[in-house]
Design an enzyme around this catalytic site. Structure first.
Site, PDB file in Angstrom:
ATOM      1  N   GLY A 100      -1.295 -12.512   2.448  1.00  0.00           N
ATOM      2  CA  GLY A 100      -1.570 -11.180   2.983  1.00  0.00           C
ATOM      3  C   GLY A 100      -3.055 -10.873   2.944  1.00  0.00           C
ATOM      4  N   GLY A 101      -3.401  -9.596   3.040  1.00  0.00           N
ATOM      5  CA  GLY A 101      -4.797  -9.192   3.052  1.00  0.00           C
ATOM      6  C   GLY A 101      -5.099  -8.168   4.115  1.00  0.00           C
ATOM      7  CB  ALA A 102      -5.244  -5.172   4.846  1.00  0.00           C
ATOM      8  CD  GLN A 131       1.315 -10.297  -0.773  1.00  0.00           C
ATOM      9  OE1 GLN A 131       0.316 -10.778  -0.236  1.00  0.00           O
ATOM     10  NE2 GLN A 131       1.305  -9.124  -1.380  1.00  0.00           N
ATOM     11  CB  SER A 132       1.050  -8.020   2.120  1.00  0.00           C
ATOM     12  OG  SER A 132       0.437  -6.812   2.481  1.00  0.00           O
ATOM     13  CB  ALA A 133      -1.074  -8.700   6.417  1.00  0.00           C
ATOM     14  CG  ASP A 170       4.600  -1.920  -1.601  1.00  0.00           C
ATOM     15  OD1 ASP A 170       3.534  -1.326  -1.346  1.00  0.00           O
ATOM     16  OD2 ASP A 170       4.831  -3.093  -1.261  1.00  0.00           O
ATOM     17  CG  HIS A 212       1.440  -4.166  -1.690  1.00  0.00           C
ATOM     18  ND1 HIS A 212       2.412  -4.174  -0.704  1.00  0.00           N
ATOM     19  CD2 HIS A 212       0.417  -4.934  -1.206  1.00  0.00           C
ATOM     20  CE1 HIS A 212       1.999  -4.898   0.324  1.00  0.00           C
ATOM     21  NE2 HIS A 212       0.803  -5.381   0.039  1.00  0.00           N
TER      22      HIS A 212
END
Length: 411
Positions: free
Chosen positions: A147-149, A218-220, A320, A352
């Site tokens: 991830g990492g936005a 994960q995430s983004a 989250d 998160h």
């Protein structure tokens, strides 16, 4: 941070940036394509070079991250909120530095890590491979998308996961991809798809089993990899030529992901990822639906494609605040309606980054990690017995520092 102006203005600014350097879840039935014979001969693992070469590689990786950071700042501007976010991130990293140093040492100096394997011809078309110490038979493979936005993702962020899974005889491939402003969502999806293709076709050369590949994000990264998976299923259902098949993916693990972008624009804006920037990343408001897996699987033209999707497991923390768990719940509900085998695992009180970072740094028992390992090894009695005998995982950071970092985390 002040208002950044409209999307066009931001994109115009981005277009002036030079190219970055190239450094290295109702059951269902589906038909699987026959796979080629697995290569059972394990690769010989060589030391990756002298100490000076490792220092040089570390310097090159640091240079890449630094240059990306400055180019990102030139795009985002120097508004108050972004400055405080970056300062918060720096302090967060400093608090967890005892753990990060240990993982970084493993990443740069372990002969079991193959860094920056080239999978394509675009900048950052690189992946890292984490190999078990002994490969006496083809091993299951986890393809991980960090991830990492969508703006600070980097393959090395998966090093802790790679280290821990490889210690349980699972090969991990962490795929790097172009971030914004170096690329937009279409570029990210293209890069990750190409990385998966490389793993599917070449992992046997590293002792991996091409018939046991698990996609994880994960995430983004969960958003990007789920887009890749759905788009690939659509291509296959239309008879298009593809370089890899969804039938090669045994399951998809989506951790703390975003799957319906129109529903999250305002949420991200309130969190500091302003609407103008987010729409630039996603190639405009008109593209939000075509990069939203929850919406994509409901399209009538995707009816045949959904039956090609593997088992989908979405994991999310109930606390989250970066991406609310409703995102995963809604996607699983939609998948059920269209006939896809899917499930949601909700972790009470987890934030998160608790599942992906804070809990692993604590060592000992880790619910998420143990679940993934048990799932992958479900039909391997020998591997399950070995897992049961494994020593407790080592704590990598003091509890007081983890708790402090958790309180100031910008995510």
């Amino acid at each position: 941070m002040e208002n950044q102006g409209d999307t066009a203005h931001l994109l115009a600014r981005v277009s002036t940036l030079p190219t970055l350097p190239s450094i290295p879840y109702n059951n269902y039935q589906r038909r699987r394509k026959p796979s080629s014979k697995t290569k059972s001969t394990p690769p010989i693992i060589y030391n990756q070079g002298s100490f000076s070469r490792e220092i040089g590689h570390a310097a090159a990786e640091t240079y890449l991250i630094t240059r990306l950071s400055f180019k990102l700042l030139s795009c985002l501007g120097l508004g108050y909120r972004w400055i405080t976010r970056f300062l918060g991130l720096a302090l967060y990293a400093m608090l967890l530095m005892p753990g990060f140093i240990q993982v970084a040492f493993y990443y740069f100096f372990s002969p079991l890590v193959r860094r920056s394997v080239v999978y394509g011809d675009q900048p950052r078309n690189r992946l890292d491979l984490y190999l078990p110490a002994k490969i006496d038979s083809p091993k299951p493979v986890v393809v991980f998308v960090t991830g990492g936005a969508w703006i600070i993702g980097y393959k090395a962020w998966g090093s802790l996961l790679g280290k821990q899974l490889s210690e349980h005889d699972i090969i991990v491939a962490c795929i790097d991809y172009r971030n914004f402003p170096q690329g937009t969502i279409g570029d990210m999806v293209e890069d990750v798809s190409q990385g998966i293709s490389f793993v599917c076709s070449s992992i046997a050369d590293y002792g991996g089993d091409p018939n046991r590949i698990y996609l994880t994000g994960q995430s983004a990264g969960a958003h990007i990899s789920s887009c890749v998976l759905v788009k690939q299923a659509i291509k296959e259902s239309r008879g298009e030529t593809v370089s890899w098949s969804t039938s090669q993916i045994k399951a998809f693990f989506g951790l703390s992901g975003a799957y319906n972008l129109p529903n999250l624009v305002d949420h991200f804006n309130n969190r500091g990822l302003y609407r103008s920037i987010f729409l630039s990343i996603m190639e405009g408001e008109e593209s939000l639906q075509k990069f939203s897996p929850e919406i994509m699987v409901q399209d009538w033209s995707s009816k045949a494609a959904v039956h090609l999707l593997p088992h989908i497991i979405l994991l999310h923390g109930s606390s989250d605040s970066s991406i609310p768990y409703d995102s995963s719940k809604a996607f699983v509900d939609t998948l059920h309606r269209v006939g896809v085998q899917a499930e949601l695992i909700l972790y009470d009180g987890k934030t998160h980054l608790d599942l992906f970072l804070h809990d692993p740094l604590r060592g000992g028992k880790d619910d998420l990690f143990d679940y993934i390992v048990a799932y992958i090894h479900a039909n391997d009695k020998e591997a399950l017995a070995k897992d049961a005998m494994a020593p407790p995982r080592k704590r990598l950071a003091p509890e007081i520092l983890i708790k402090l970092a958790r309180r100031i985390s910008p995510f």
